[in-house]
Design a protein around this motif. Structure first.
Motif, PDB file in Angstrom:
ATOM      1  N   VAL A 111      42.894  38.979  31.184  1.00 23.51           N
ATOM      2  CA  VAL A 111      42.029  38.832  32.649  1.00 23.51           C
ATOM      3  C   VAL A 111      43.022  39.343  33.895  1.00 23.51           C
ATOM      4  O   VAL A 111      42.630  39.753  34.497  1.00 23.51           O
ATOM      5  N   THR A 112      44.278  40.107  33.405  1.00 22.07           N
ATOM      6  CA  THR A 112      45.173  40.778  34.208  1.00 22.07           C
ATOM      7  C   THR A 112      44.572  42.096  34.763  1.00 22.07           C
ATOM      8  O   THR A 112      44.947  42.322  35.705  1.00 22.07           O
ATOM      9  N   LYS A 113      43.847  42.472  33.402  1.00 21.06           N
ATOM     10  CA  LYS A 113      42.985  43.564  33.451  1.00 21.06           C
ATOM     11  C   LYS A 113      42.001  43.763  34.514  1.00 21.06           C
ATOM     12  O   LYS A 113      41.964  44.482  34.929  1.00 21.06           O
ATOM     13  N   VAL A 114      41.582  42.947  35.189  1.00 23.33           N
ATOM     14  CA  VAL A 114      40.945  42.617  36.956  1.00 23.33           C
ATOM     15  C   VAL A 114      41.202  43.206  37.373  1.00 23.33           C
ATOM     16  O   VAL A 114      40.846  43.823  38.575  1.00 23.33           O
ATOM     17  N   VAL A 115      42.568  42.868  37.598  1.00 27.14           N
ATOM     18  CA  VAL A 115      43.620  42.793  38.659  1.00 27.14           C
ATOM     19  C   VAL A 115      43.643  44.567  38.867  1.00 27.14           C
ATOM     20  O   VAL A 115      44.166  44.824  39.572  1.00 27.14           O
ATOM     21  N   THR A 116      44.481  44.518  37.643  1.00 28.30           N
ATOM     22  CA  THR A 116      44.750  45.898  37.477  1.00 28.30           C
ATOM     23  C   THR A 116      43.973  46.618  37.894  1.00 28.30           C
ATOM     24  O   THR A 116      43.910  47.803  38.474  1.00 28.30           O
ATOM     25  N   LEU A 160      39.523  31.412  41.424  1.00 32.99           N
ATOM     26  CA  LEU A 160      38.592  31.812  41.969  1.00 32.99           C
ATOM     27  C   LEU A 160      38.497  32.542  43.012  1.00 32.99           C
ATOM     28  O   LEU A 160      37.840  33.536  43.194  1.00 32.99           O
ATOM     29  N   ALA A 161      39.681  33.602  43.412  1.00 32.30           N
ATOM     30  CA  ALA A 161      39.781  34.212  44.592  1.00 32.30           C
ATOM     31  C   ALA A 161      39.271  35.229  44.430  1.00 32.30           C
ATOM     32  O   ALA A 161      39.059  36.460  44.562  1.00 32.30           O
ATOM     33  N   LEU A 162      40.227  35.257  42.454  1.00 29.14           N
ATOM     34  CA  LEU A 162      39.570  36.859  41.783  1.00 29.14           C
ATOM     35  C   LEU A 162      38.037  37.112  42.123  1.00 29.14           C
ATOM     36  O   LEU A 162      37.341  38.295  41.794  1.00 29.14           O
ATOM     37  N   GLY A 163      37.825  36.041  41.074  1.00 30.14           N
ATOM     38  CA  GLY A 163      36.753  35.573  40.914  1.00 30.14           C
ATOM     39  C   GLY A 163      35.560  36.176  42.743  1.00 30.14           C
ATOM     40  O   GLY A 163      34.277  37.003  42.355  1.00 30.14           O
ATOM     41  N   ARG A 164      35.518  36.052  43.541  1.00 34.00           N
ATOM     42  CA  ARG A 164      35.041  35.635  44.609  1.00 34.00           C
ATOM     43  C   ARG A 164      35.522  37.219  45.299  1.00 34.00           C
ATOM     44  O   ARG A 164      34.007  38.146  45.766  1.00 34.00           O
ATOM     45  N   VAL A 165      36.515  38.469  44.858  1.00 36.18           N
ATOM     46  CA  VAL A 165      36.134  39.522  45.137  1.00 36.18           C
ATOM     47  C   VAL A 165      35.015  40.092  44.158  1.00 36.18           C
ATOM     48  O   VAL A 165      34.650  40.688  45.099  1.00 36.18           O
ATOM     49  N   LEU A 166      35.162  40.180  43.513  1.00 38.78           N
ATOM     50  CA  LEU A 166      34.400  40.297  42.145  1.00 38.78           C
ATOM     51  C   LEU A 166      33.116  39.877  42.566  1.00 38.78           C
ATOM     52  O   LEU A 166      31.947  41.307  42.456  1.00 38.78           O
ATOM     53  N   GLY A 203      39.985  36.648  28.560  1.00 39.61           N
ATOM     54  CA  GLY A 203      41.305  36.878  28.241  1.00 39.61           C
ATOM     55  C   GLY A 203      41.828  36.281  26.816  1.00 39.61           C
ATOM     56  O   GLY A 203      40.963  34.914  26.177  1.00 39.61           O
ATOM     57  N   PHE A 204      42.942  35.904  25.732  1.00 43.03           N
ATOM     58  CA  PHE A 204      43.132  36.117  24.812  1.00 43.03           C
ATOM     59  C   PHE A 204      43.576  34.655  24.370  1.00 43.03           C
ATOM     60  O   PHE A 204      43.513  34.240  23.053  1.00 43.03           O
ATOM     61  N   THR A 205      43.929  34.304  25.533  1.00 47.46           N
ATOM     62  CA  THR A 205      44.984  32.644  25.568  1.00 47.46           C
ATOM     63  C   THR A 205      43.510  32.045  26.201  1.00 47.46           C
ATOM     64  O   THR A 205      44.015  30.382  26.553  1.00 47.46           O
ATOM     65  N   GLY A 206      42.327  32.324  26.149  1.00 46.75           N
ATOM     66  CA  GLY A 206      41.357  30.900  26.592  1.00 46.75           C
ATOM     67  C   GLY A 206      40.939  31.122  27.385  1.00 46.75           C
ATOM     68  O   GLY A 206      40.979  30.383  28.504  1.00 46.75           O
ATOM     69  N   THR A 207      40.903  32.040  28.909  1.00 48.48           N
ATOM     70  CA  THR A 207      40.932  32.358  30.299  1.00 48.48           C
ATOM     71  C   THR A 207      39.049  32.865  30.593  1.00 48.48           C
ATOM     72  O   THR A 207      39.031  33.840  29.266  1.00 48.48           O
ATOM     73  N   SER A 208      38.643  32.904  30.964  1.00 47.90           N
ATOM     74  CA  SER A 208      37.420  34.017  31.668  1.00 47.90           C
ATOM     75  C   SER A 208      37.095  33.728  33.833  1.00 47.90           C
ATOM     76  O   SER A 208      37.606  33.000  33.856  1.00 47.90           O
ATOM     77  N   VAL A 209      37.115  34.605  34.009  1.00 41.50           N
ATOM     78  CA  VAL A 209      36.390  34.879  35.068  1.00 41.50           C
ATOM     79  C   VAL A 209      35.046  35.911  35.123  1.00 41.50           C
ATOM     80  O   VAL A 209      35.206  37.020  34.492  1.00 41.50           O
ATOM     81  N   LEU A 210      34.529  35.595  35.646  1.00 40.98           N
ATOM     82  CA  LEU A 210      32.769  35.410  35.622  1.00 40.98           C
ATOM     83  C   LEU A 210      32.174  35.378  37.233  1.00 40.98           C
ATOM     84  O   LEU A 210      32.892  34.727  38.302  1.00 40.98           O
ATOM     85  N   ALA A 211      30.787  36.121  37.589  1.00 41.61           N
ATOM     86  CA  ALA A 211      30.774  36.372  38.735  1.00 41.61           C
ATOM     87  C   ALA A 211      29.501  37.142  38.788  1.00 41.61           C
ATOM     88  O   ALA A 211      29.697  38.176  37.535  1.00 41.61           O
TER      89      ALA A 211
END
Length: 371
Positions: free
Chosen positions: A89-94, A262-268, A326-334
């Protein structure tokens, strides 16, 4: 609206509770199970609040897969302010950091990377890196290479190509490492600080970032007991071995709380307080960028740094949903059309990456939020 929020809360509680109950009762070996020792989830709908749920503990297993003794200081309850390793999910930030530089005229996505730094091939552009079409290998065992960060980045800059740039789509962490290095070269600023200024702080993800302070790291959700490299229990430091060997890399390493995610998701979704992106740059993120004849081979399409389309358990695809797992078991969707955001944070790689999975839970969360 209150009833909808209550229903979302109950469903989220059931989802994360099922994950952690399975993990807590799992035998030390066997086939992968749908579970994680630590889990948090949220759905944020405009005008409906953002119900959240947390479950489990931040660590539960020793290196051999057996339970830690009751009362171990490693075992702390998951709370909304628990930090999780976001992995890819870091790739979203990058990607968002790159997007701000595109809008400012600092980064031309279609200019060769080699105009600014050494690159594996003179044809590779930032657009290739953002869309996984540069032809670079998926991973490289950089942690096994002698030398410092500079030497390892040199290895990335001279990585052998698997395919010619622009001819095939193949997911590559190496491509996003090179992208992060390019952003540093263009700005003279280390990626963690650059992303904090341009994305994380404007978005309100105030506690997100690479390598948290020791006090917060001690309360982060533990990930894996690693033997190669011999790191022991990884907790509060980057799980991805390649990114860890580089420090602040563009492919992985950001830690975040549920509110940060959630803040990152709101940007998306196009409703965050910042960063503010032009319509043209936002289209690069949220519309398919692959040329005709170059497909992902998956049910989703590829934007600049984002996956477009989310598969459900039934096999149906939600075409408007953008984000990243994310490989660790994470996800951010919007969903930029409705503004809805969904987040799942887990440590499914604890105690080892083959023990648990969260694929069904990701799809169930998407169904609850968007289906």
């Amino acid at each position: 609206m209150a009833q909808d929020a209550d229903e979302d809360h109950d469903r989220l509680g059931a989802l994360v509770g099922a994950l952690t109950r399975t993990a807590a009762s799992a035998p030390p070996d066997g086939d992968p199970l749908e579970g994680a020792t630590a889990a948090a989830a949220a759905v944020d709908r405009p005008g409906h609040g953002d119900p959240r749920a947390c479950s489990g503990v931040t660590a539960l297993f020793a290196a051999d897969g057996t339970r830690l003794p009751a009362g171990s200081r490693e075992i702390t309850p998951v709370r909304e302010d628990t930090l999780f390793d976001l992995a890819s999910v870091t790739k979203v930030v990058t990607a968002l950091t790159a997007a701000t530089l595109i809008d400012d005229g600092v980064l031309d996505p279609h200019s060769p990377v080699a105009e600014h730094m050494r690159a594996p091939d003179p044809r590779i552009t930032a657009h290739h890196l953002l869309t996984h079409t540069a032809g670079l290998p998926p991973v490289m065992p950089l942690w096994r290479l002698p030398g410092d960060r500079r030497a390892r980045l040199e290895a990335v800059s001279s990585a052998p190509l698997v395919t010619a740039p622009g001819t095939a789509h193949a997911y590559s962490c190496i491509g996003f490492i090179l992208l992060g290095a390019l952003l540093e070269e263009l700005t003279g600023t280390a990626l963690p600080e650059l992303a904090r200024r341009r994305v994380l702080a404007p978005a309100g993800a105030t506690s997100a970032g690479w390598e948290p302070c020791p006090e917060r790291a001690a309360r982060a959700a533990a990930t894996e007991h690693q033997a190669d490299p011999p790191r022991g229990l990884v907790r509060g430091t980057t799980h991805d071995e390649t990114a860890w060997s580089l420090g602040g890399a563009g492919n992985a390493g950001v830690f975040a709380t549920l509110e940060d995610a959630l803040a990152l998701g709101r940007v998306l979704a196009g409703r965050g307080p910042g960063p503010h992106l032009s319509p043209a740059t936002r289209r690069l993120l949220t519309r398919d960028q692959l040329p005709a004849g170059v497909r992902t081979g998956a049910p989703w399409q590829q934007g600049c740094g984002l996956r477009i389309g989310q598969e459900l358990e039934t096999g149906a695809v939600l075409p408007r949903v953008v984000g990243h797992p994310g490989f660790t078991g994470t996800s951010v969707l919007a969903d930029p059309g409705t503004g809805t955001v969904a987040v799942l944070l887990t440590n499914r790689v604890h105690p080892h990456r083959t023990r648990f999975t969260v694929e069904r839970s990701r799809r169930e969360l998407a169904r609850l939020a968007f289906g």
